[in-house]
Each structure stands twice: as structure tokens, then as C-alpha cells.
Design a protein around this motif. Structure first.
Motif, mmCIF file in Angstrom:
data_model
loop_
_atom_site.group_PDB
_atom_site.id
_atom_site.type_symbol
_atom_site.label_atom_id
_atom_site.label_comp_id
_atom_site.label_asym_id
_atom_site.label_seq_id
_atom_site.Cartn_x
_atom_site.Cartn_y
_atom_site.Cartn_z
ATOM 1 N N ALA A 89 0.860 -1.193 0.000
ATOM 2 C CA ALA A 89 0.000 0.000 0.000
ATOM 3 C C ALA A 89 0.889 1.233 0.000
ATOM 4 O O ALA A 89 1.002 1.947 0.998
ATOM 5 N N PRO A 90 1.562 1.524 -1.130
ATOM 6 C CA PRO A 90 2.462 2.675 -1.190
ATOM 7 C C PRO A 90 1.692 3.988 -1.154
ATOM 8 O O PRO A 90 0.668 4.137 -1.823
ATOM 9 N N ALA A 91 2.147 4.921 -0.344
ATOM 10 C CA ALA A 91 1.493 6.221 -0.280
ATOM 11 C C ALA A 91 1.485 6.868 -1.664
ATOM 12 O O ALA A 91 2.505 6.910 -2.355
ATOM 13 N N GLY A 92 0.302 7.317 -2.094
ATOM 14 C CA GLY A 92 0.155 7.915 -3.410
ATOM 15 C C GLY A 92 -0.052 6.911 -4.519
ATOM 16 O O GLY A 92 -0.317 7.282 -5.660
ATOM 17 N N LEU A 144 -5.271 -2.043 7.008
ATOM 18 C CA LEU A 144 -6.279 -0.987 7.015
ATOM 19 C C LEU A 144 -5.763 0.180 6.195
ATOM 20 O O LEU A 144 -4.651 0.670 6.421
ATOM 21 N N VAL A 145 -6.575 0.627 5.217
ATOM 22 C CA VAL A 145 -6.111 1.640 4.275
ATOM 23 C C VAL A 145 -7.126 2.764 4.192
ATOM 24 O O VAL A 145 -8.344 2.538 4.125
ATOM 25 N N SER A 146 -6.605 3.981 4.221
ATOM 26 C CA SER A 146 -7.402 5.173 3.956
ATOM 27 C C SER A 146 -7.097 5.609 2.522
ATOM 28 O O SER A 146 -5.922 5.778 2.162
ATOM 29 N N GLU A 147 -8.167 5.761 1.714
ATOM 30 C CA GLU A 147 -7.979 6.025 0.287
ATOM 31 C C GLU A 147 -8.738 7.270 -0.140
ATOM 32 O O GLU A 147 -9.777 7.625 0.429
ATOM 33 N N THR A 152 -6.355 6.034 -4.506
ATOM 34 C CA THR A 152 -4.991 6.395 -4.125
ATOM 35 C C THR A 152 -4.818 6.258 -2.608
ATOM 36 O O THR A 152 -5.659 6.723 -1.836
ATOM 37 N N VAL A 153 -3.751 5.617 -2.203
ATOM 38 C CA VAL A 153 -3.494 5.383 -0.775
ATOM 39 C C VAL A 153 -3.087 6.685 -0.102
ATOM 40 O O VAL A 153 -2.119 7.329 -0.497
ATOM 41 N N LEU A 154 -3.848 7.057 0.933
ATOM 42 C CA LEU A 154 -3.518 8.219 1.746
ATOM 43 C C LEU A 154 -2.744 7.801 3.008
ATOM 44 O O LEU A 154 -1.853 8.514 3.453
ATOM 45 N N ASP A 155 -3.113 6.656 3.541
ATOM 46 C CA ASP A 155 -2.460 6.157 4.757
ATOM 47 C C ASP A 155 -2.772 4.672 4.873
ATOM 48 O O ASP A 155 -3.788 4.188 4.350
ATOM 49 N N ALA A 156 -1.910 3.954 5.579
ATOM 50 C CA ALA A 156 -2.137 2.520 5.773
ATOM 51 C C ALA A 156 -1.539 2.101 7.104
ATOM 52 O O ALA A 156 -0.502 2.620 7.529
ATOM 53 N N THR A 157 -2.175 1.164 7.766
ATOM 54 C CA THR A 157 -1.700 0.679 9.060
ATOM 55 C C THR A 157 -2.211 -0.731 9.322
ATOM 56 O O THR A 157 -3.252 -1.134 8.796
ATOM 57 N N ARG A 158 -1.464 -1.460 10.132
ATOM 58 C CA ARG A 158 -2.014 -2.692 10.672
ATOM 59 C C ARG A 158 -2.935 -2.348 11.841
ATOM 60 O O ARG A 158 -2.941 -1.221 12.337
#
Length: 911
Positions: A89-92, A144-147, A152-158
Motif C-alpha cells: 500500500a504505497p502512499a500515493g 487498514l487503508v485510507s484512500e 490512491t493510498v492516503l495512509d495505511a496501518t495494521r
């Protein structure tokens, strides 16, 4: 399409396909040869690599909802999942490698107490149709991904997993028989591993033999427990589990791991041991009739000697060489060490508390080395030799838990035999019971030796990310020194409770001391108390360190089992109030503070060191705190203070906390020395003026012991305290080897001046220590040691001889304990406490009056007298065999009520 599995029909079809896949994978697991699965030196195989790493900044509240601090309100939130593939899940960029995702919606929900460390955080919930899928998805990778709207990935976390697993598998708490249970018709294995994809049990005939079989276990979706019954009674054989489990940053990993519920092990804990602990082969003769001495009717009756198994006998030449440092040393009744313990028991000691005897990770159980250094009294050569071999030597305190339910093998005469250590530990318990001593055990459930995928990690290699307490980024908290466990999680709390029950039932342990107990929830400790009581059929006494610090401090995650939070529970905590007042300073003193921060017994104001306080108010305040300790540190005890006011102890300040914190006397443990920090003798080398004779140093040691013995609550003493034990000024001897931890039961040497202590914890103070260690005037004589030994035993006799020193309740203490020589005009170096025995069971006297003069010169005070009262010296001190002949010089003038107490003397008068 909002999410991948929208229709019920499709979800059912996917679930059926997944079930078939698991069955096929299980069959493949079973088809793998046992040799390929179970043997070899490897402990881990990476089955599917995923090196992508993410913090775990979100946390599950339960199976449905999660909190994500900092999540963007204007983004869409998705939970991506993959069974085996690597999720990126690369940012951007865009998410890659996922099998699919579940959509989450913002929802109003309160943060539970245990997640308050995350702060205010938006909460998101799975949609109703997806909740049923989440259990199986935890057996793969979740991200968990915020898009943005375009993906487009804005943020990602376990996501921290404990909240979901505790909700999904709450029924596991009631499973009674985790581990290996051998029976005549088959041996059942049960392992809680809810995130594992496959689990097999590998069985072995011996600790080093090739595997005999690999048996796949079945998964119970209600409890998260994997289980199987293998034909035949495997009692006496060995096993490990092969657990295929997703590991963050590693992928799908096959861990060849021992059982968290192991009851014994082979050498160096390589394999778990299968044992029916009720089998006659593991019981010493008479074990079923073994019972603790009936010395303790209530918790304040306890007087405890804290002892390390290896320290006890490793230097005792009267113990057979093969038994030195072992459980079996306690069986040699004619040894100097056992003679010492029996003498303490006969004097009134009730309990020996053993430093951890469960399996620890730091000592090689085969081929460990023992060093015998040489060098001058102030040389650094000794500690260099100890330091060079510390990872290979035979010594450690044992605060490095590996397997909580199994005896430590380095104390066994044959660590390769899993049954031998069980038998020998039981023999040790029986020997101590036979000597009239109950057996307590130090337990360290607050952290593990290591975590993650380290070979000596157990819990984290079975259920990654569950058993340890995490910070807001998902890293393991280490405030305890090491990887903190999370007993607020159901199954870690269960492990602690189940483990304590096992030690109570299987080893007849009578009491427990909990290391850093303030890191445990009070509710779990109260559950543990109920369970061990039920297991023993009697009250099992619990004490522990109730320090309030770290990530749980001040109730940040739960109501703690800490000093201020345990009142009313009946569980005892160590008191630093009396400790610091008596010996001076605090636990973390260094440099000149070790000299200038004198205490009540070692010179504060009345015999000051250079740079130490000369302010009379400091001595008066210390006297108040010593009295607070003598009164059991009870919240509501009304103390006449040095100002002339009468104040409840909870209204007296102790470094920003209340001086009184306990609700009942049994909730406080009084001590001035334990395994931590310098011994009192070493502290007194630093704090007493250098001109103090060794005879007076011995008297100061006895004064500290007297304050402890006369204090309401539990009395706790470090082994060797009574023989002037020194560790050559070492403030942290946990891996300082036998050299700095020696005990001499011949009473010839206290081992002061045997080299500079290890540099890691003491090096910054070498310039201060060197001239002290080199000075032969600080070395006590055998006569000094013998005096302290015998005077200590007299104090035990005085305490044991009357329940007035062991009052049962706060009401008793408030009614029966009265202090004299108080207020602004007091003689500040004298404490006088009167205990009223009228009508009190076991009092032995109408009244007791104890007087402690810590001054260098004799002092006198007046105690108001009632008509007809006559005071005489306590029979123990009046005896011709009494150790402290100076006590017989004390004088009482009946007409005036004046008592004269010799210098540095504790005196007890009785009516």
C-alpha cells in the motif's frame, strides 16, 4: 462495488471454498513427513514472504469495530486482506496483492478503558454482512487503508488484534485443559492459536530423538483452539507444535515451537514434556500427604525469607557437590544451609520465598560455566571475568520468563529429563515444609524473556501480536525492562491465572510474590485469588510489587493491582514508605546521593556524613514515616505527628502520595532490603560515617530488622540480611554470577570487598566505591555476623510470640497501637510504641512496649503510666542466651515512667 463479498450467496460460496482449501492444506500438512516437519535444528520456515512493514496504529475494539487515531474523515476506509500474498500500500499509489477488502463506515462509539492510550480516535465499523467473515480473515494478512475516491493510498496501518480475538474467542477462557493431557487411551493436545492457518503436533520418544509422528490438529471456530488426540498414553514423551501463522513483516511462517502451557521441558527448553503430574513416578514418597506448616492463620502472620535456589547452596561445602545449586540441596538436612533455615523456622520465620523457579531463558542448562575470580578488594578484574562469561554462566536471578508452567532445568540434577525437574522441585518443597517453612514463589507474569520471532519467543510465535502490551504504534512496551505482557487480554490473563493454579495444585506452593504487580489489572488478580484458593482448598497468600509507573500508570489502561488501587482486596504490596525512611534515599540513588541521603537508622541529622542533612525537621519527618510503617501504612490510622497535629496516614505526604495507602494490615509488606539494589550492609557502608565501627554497623542492621519485625503487616527479609550480607556494593546483581551473590552459612565472611561490582550498573560510581572496598575497617568480623544472626532470631521470636505484632485488622491497630514521644518536643531518635493486649487472642501479655533508640548515645523518654502497671524486659531479651546483652541495660523507673534506652538498641518491655 463497495466490497468484494456483497451477496450472501457469494459469501457462502467463498466460505465453502475456504473450508475446502483448509481441509486440503491440512491434508497436505499431514502428508508432509514428520521428519521434514518436526526434525532438524531449525525453529522456523518462511512459507510465504511478505517483507512489507507497517505500524499498528489502529486497534480493534471488538470483532466489528476498530479505532484509528488520525484517520482522515474525508477518506474511504477499507480493510484489505490476503491469505498468502504480500499486500502493498504505497502512499500515493494503489493497494496491491490483496485478495479483496471489506469496507468500513464511521460510527459513534466510546473508546474502552484499555484503549485510552490511543487518545481520541475515530471509530469505524464493519458492515453487518461482513462480520461473519472477519474470523477467518484474521488467519491471513490484514491491512487498514485510507484512500482517496480514486483509490490512491492516503495512509495505511495494521490493526492491533487483541480486541477482536478477545471478542471472537471469548469462550476460550473457559477451556480447562490447554496443553498436553495424557490418558490411558490417548493423549490430547490443545493449543490456542486462532490466527494460525494450520497446526500439527510433533511427538518424540526422547528429548533428542527423531520425531515419532506429526499429527494435524483440528480447529474449533468457537474457541480458537486447535486440538487432536493421539493414540496411546504418551506420558514421559516430548512434543512441539508446527504452527503456520501470518507474521507481520515476515509473511506466512511455520514456527516449530514449544507449548505455552508446557509443564516441563528437555534441556534448554528445546521440547515440551508430556506429563501426568498426578502420576506416582513424579511424586516423592509421602507427597500426597504433604501439607504446609500451620503457622499462618492470617496474612500478617507471615514473616518471609527471600531466597535464590542457587545462592542457597552453591558455596556450601557441606552440600554434596552434585547437589550444590540444585533443588536437591534442600534435601540434605545436615548441611549448614538447612541448619540455618531450620533455626530461622524455630525462631518464628514462616515462609521461604524462592526467586523464580519456573523455566527461564538466560541460563544454559547444559555446559554453563562457573567463574572463581581473584583480585584485590577494589579491583575491577573480578567483574571483568564475570562479564566476559555472563551469557554462558550458570547464574541469573530468573526474571526472564520462558515457560511459566515448567520448573527451571538448571536447578535440576538432570535437565535432559523432563520428569526429573518436576520430582526434584517437589522434593524441595517437601523438605522446606518438613523444616517448618511454607514455600512461596516469585512469579514474573509482567514480561517475557523475548518476543517476536526470536527462537526463545513462545507466545508471540503462536499468536503474533496478541500476548504483549503495545504502544500507539504497535510496538511492544518495555517499561518492565523487557517485553511487557498484556494480562488485560483474556488469554494472557488466563495464562497467568491457570499458571498460578498449576503451581498451587501441582507443587503445593503456599504463597506468591508478584513481580511488578502494578502492571496487572486488579480484576485479574482478584480472579486469580479466587482460583488459587479453590485449587488449594484454603487461602493462598498473595503479595507483590504495586509500583505505579510505565504505560499503565495512574490507571491509563485499567484499574491496576498497585499500592493505591488494591486497598480492600486483601492482596499485599511492598511499602517504600517505611523502607526509604529507615534506610534513606530511594531505589535509584547514585553518586553522592548514596552517601548524603541518610535514613533513620544510619545517621540522618544525628550522625551526618559530609554534605548530608543537618536539618532537624528532616529527622522528625523520617520518624513520622517510620511510625507510619509500624502502624501498617494504614490509610485511616491517626498518627500524632511531629507538628503536634493528629493526622490520618493518608493525609501525610510521601513524595506527592499518601503515606498511608492500605485498608488492612495484611495489605502491606514491610521490608528494608530485597534482591534489588544494594544490600542494607552495603548501603550502610555508604551512609554511615566511615568512623562507625563494624560492631555498630551490626547494631544498625538489627535496628532495621527490629523496625521491620515490629511493623504491622507482613515482615519480609532478604536471605543473608541476618548475616550482614554484602554484594561488594553491587546495586543490580541479577547476572553478577555466584561471586557477587554468595552466601556464607559458616558465618565467617559477608563477602564485602571482593572486587568492584559489574561496570554496567556500577561503573559510574567506581571512584566512590574503590576506597570503600579497599578499606579493611568496613569488613565485619565473625563476631559481628554472629551477633546479627542471633539478635535477628530473637526478634523473630518476639514477633512470633505475640499476635500484637501481627494485628488482624485496621480496627485492631487503631484501638491497640499508641505512640509516645511524639510532637515537636520529642526525642527524635527514639520511637516508643505500646500495644494493648487486653482481651486479644494470642497477645500473650497485657501490653507490650517497644522502644527503638537509633542514636549513638543512650536516650531517655517518659511514657505516661497508669496506676498499677509494671513493665519488665521481654522474656526473650531477658534470657541469659539473648544475643543483645545491651538490651538488658535498659532501665525503667516506675515512679516517673522514665525509660532509658542504650545507644543503637531495640528494647521490648511487657506487662
Amino acid at each position: 462495488m463497495d466490497h468484494q463479498y456483497r451477496s450472501r450467496a457469494l459469501r457462502l460460496a467463498v466460505a465453502a471454498a475456504l473450508a475446502n482449501a483448509i481441509a486440503a492444506a491440512g491434508a497436505a500438512h499431514a502428508a508432509t513427513s514428520s521428519a521434514a516437519l518436526c526434525d532438524g535444528d531449525g525453529f522456523q520456515v518462511v512459507l510465504s514472504s511478505n517483507t512489507a512493514t507497517f505500524d499498528a496504529r489502529a486497534a480493534w475494539l471488538d470483532r466489528r469495530t476498530l479505532a484509528w487515531p488520525g484517520a482522515r474523515a474525508d477518506s474511504r476506509v477499507r480493510l484489505y486482506h490476503a491469505r498468502n500474498a504480500s499486500v502493498t500500500a504505497p502512499a500515493g499509489g494503489k493497494v496491491g496483492g490483496a485478495d479483496g477488502f471489506l469496507a468500513l463506515d464511521a460510527t459513534p462509539a466510546a473508546m474502552p478503558e484499555r484503549l485510552r492510550y490511543l487518545g481520541q480516535a475515530p471509530v469505524f465499523a464493519l458492515r453487518d454482512a461482513d462480520v461473519a467473515d472477519i474470523a477467518r480473515l484474521h488467519r491471513g494478512k490484514l491491512l487498514l487503508v485510507s484512500e482517496a475516491a480514486d483509490g490512491t493510498v492516503l495512509d495505511a496501518t495494521r490493526v492491533q488484534v487483541a480486541g477482536a480475538l478477545d471478542d471472537l474467542y471469548a469462550a476460550a477462557e473457559a477451556v480447562p485443559d490447554l496443553g498436553a493431557t495424557p490418558r490411558a487411551n490417548g493423549t490430547t493436545f490443545k493449543l490456542w492459536a486462532p490466527t494460525a492457518q494450520r497446526v500439527s503436533v510433533c511427538t518424540y520418544d526422547k528429548g533428542t530423538s527423531p520425531s515419532r509422528a506429526a499429527t494435524p490438529l483440528r480447529f474449533d471456530p468457537k474457541t480458537g483452539v486447535w486440538s487432536a488426540t493421539v493414540g496411546g498414553n504418551l506420558d514421559g514423551k516430548y512434543y512441539r507444535y508446527a504452527v503456520d501463522v501470518p507474521v507481520p513483516g515476515a509473511g506466512i511462517v511455520r514456527n516449530l515451537v514449544t507449548d505455552p502451557y508446557s509443564v516441563s521441558l528437555t534441556t534448554d527448553s528445546r521440547r515440551s514434556y508430556i506429563a501426568d503430574l498426578s502420576s506416582p513416578r513424579l511424586k516423592p514418597a509421602g507427597w500426597d500427604k504433604d501439607a504446609p506448616p500451620a503457622k499462618v492463620r492470617a496474612q500478617p502472620d507471615m514473616s518471609i525469607y527471600e531466597l535464590h535456589v542457587r545462592d542457597f547452596s552453591i558455596g556450601d561445602a557441606t552440600v554434596s557437590p552434585a547437589n550444590r545449586g540444585k533443588y536437591t540441596a534442600f534435601l540434605e538436612q545436615g548441611s549448614d544451609g538447612m541448619k540455618h533455615l531450620r533455626a530461622l523456622s524455630q525462631a518464628g520465620l514462616t515462609d521461604v520465598h524462592l526467586l523464580p523457579v519456573y523455566d527461564i531463558g538466560s541460563i544454559p542448562e547444559k555446559g554453563c560455566v562457573t567463574q572463581a575470580p581473584v583480585g584485590a578488594a577494589d579491583s575491577d578484574a573480578q567483574q571483568k571475568l564475570i562479564g566476559a562469561s555472563k551469557l554462558a554462566d550458570c547464574y541469573n536471578w530468573g526474571y526472564d520468563p520462558y515457560h511459566y508452567n515448567a520448573p527451571e532445568g538448571s536447578y535440576s540434577t538432570d535437565p535432559a529429563d523432563g520428569g526429573k525437574r518436576v520430582l526434584e522441585l517437589r522434593q524441595m518443597v517437601m523438605a522446606l515444609h518438613g523444616a517448618g517453612l511454607r514455600v512461596g514463589m516469585d512469579v514474573v507474569y509482567n514480561h517475557t524473556y523475548t518476543a517476536g520471532q526470536d527462537e526463545k519467543s513462545v507466545l508471540d510465535r503462536v499468536v503474533p501480536g496478541y500476548y504483549h502490551r503495545l504502544d500507539a504504534k504497535g510496538a511492544i512496551e518495555r517499561s518492565t525492562c523487557c517485553e511487557n505482557t498484556a494480562t488485560e487480554h483474556r488469554m494472557m490473563g488466563k495464562l497467568m491465572v491457570d499458571s498460578s493454579v498449576l503451581w498451587t495444585q501441582a507443587y503445593h506452593i503456599d504463597s506468591f510474590r508478584f513481580d511488578l504487580m502494578g502492571h496487572q489489572p486488579r480484576a485479574v488478580m482478584e480472579t486469580l485469588q479466587r482460583r488459587v484458593n479453590a485449587a488449594a482448598g484454603r487461602h493462598v497468600h498473595l503479595i507483590g510489587e504495586g509500583w505505579n509507573f510505565g504505560e499503565v500508570a495512574d490507571g491509563k489502561r485499567f484499574v491496576q493491582a498497585s499500592q493505591l488501587s488494591l486497598n480492600g482486596s486483601g492482596i499485599g504490596t511492598f511499602s517504600d514508605r517505611g523502607r526509604d525512611a529507615v534506610r534513606g534515599g530511594g531505589a535509584g540513588d547514585a553518586g553522592r546521593d548514596m552517601i548524603t541521603r541518610q535514613g533513620y537508622v544510619n545517621g540522618l541529622v544525628y550522625d551526618p556524613n559530609e554534605g548530608a542533612s543537618r536539618n532537624p525537621a528532616d529527622l522528625l519527618k523520617a520518624a513520622d514515616l517510620v511510625k507510619a510503617g509500624l502502624a501498617g501504612t494504614l490509610r485511616t490510622y491517626p498518627l500524632p505527628t511531629h507538628t503536634g497535629e493528629i493526622r490520618e496516614l493518608q493525609r501525610i505526604d510521601y513524595g506527592g502520595q499518601p503515606a498511608g495507602y492500605a485498608s488492612e494490615p495484611g495489605e502491606v509488606v514491610n521490608y528494608v532490603e530485597n534482591h534489588d539494589n544494594q544490600t542494607l550492609y552495603d548501603l550502610n557502608v555508604l551512609r554511615l560515617p566511615a568512623s562507625t565501627s563494624t560492631a555498630d554497623r551490626a547494631r544498625v542492621q538489627v535496628l532495621a530488622a527490629a523496625i521491620n519485625a515490629f511493623s504491622q503487616g507482613v515482615a519480609y527479609f532478604h536471605a543473608g540480611f541476618d548475616i550482614l550480607r554484602s554484594k561488594s556494593l553491587d546495586r543490580n546483581s541479577f547476572e553478577s554470577g555466584d561471586w557477587f551473590n554468595r552466601l556464607d552459612w559458616t558465618y565467617r565472611d559477608n563477602h564485602f570487598g571482593t572486587g568492584l561490582p559489574p561496570a554496567a550498573d556500577n561503573g559510574k560510581d567506581y571512584a566512590l566505591f574503590q576506597p570503600l572496598l579497599a578499606n579493611p575497617a568496613f569488613k565485619p568480623s565473625p563476631a559481628d555476623i554472629a551477633f546479627t544472626r542471633d539478635a535477628f532470631r530473637d526478634l523473630l521470636k518476639i514477633r512470633a510470640g505475640s499476635t500484637l505484632f501481627r494485628l488482624r485488622s485496621t480496627a485492631d491497630v487503631e484501638q491497640r497501637l499508641r505512640f509516645y514521644n511524639t510532637g515537636p518536643a520529642q526525642v527524635p531518635t527514639v520511637i516508643a510504641g505500646r500495644l494493648d493486649g487486653n482481651g486479644y487472642a494470642g497477645a500473650g501479655f497485657k501490653a507490650v512496649l517497644y522502644l527503638l533508640n537509633v542514636d549513638k548515645t543512650a536516650q531517655s523518654i517518659v511514657v505516661p503510666q497508669e496506676a498499677g502497671r509494671t513493665w519488665t524486659l521481654h522474656p526473650v531479651q531477658a534470657s541469659p542466651t539473648a544475643a543483645d546483652t545491651r538490651a538488658r541495660e535498659a532501665r525503667y523507673d516506675a515512679p516517673t515512667g522514665r525509660f532509658t534506652i542504650p545507644a543503637r538498641t531495640a528494647v521490648v518491655f511487657v506487662e
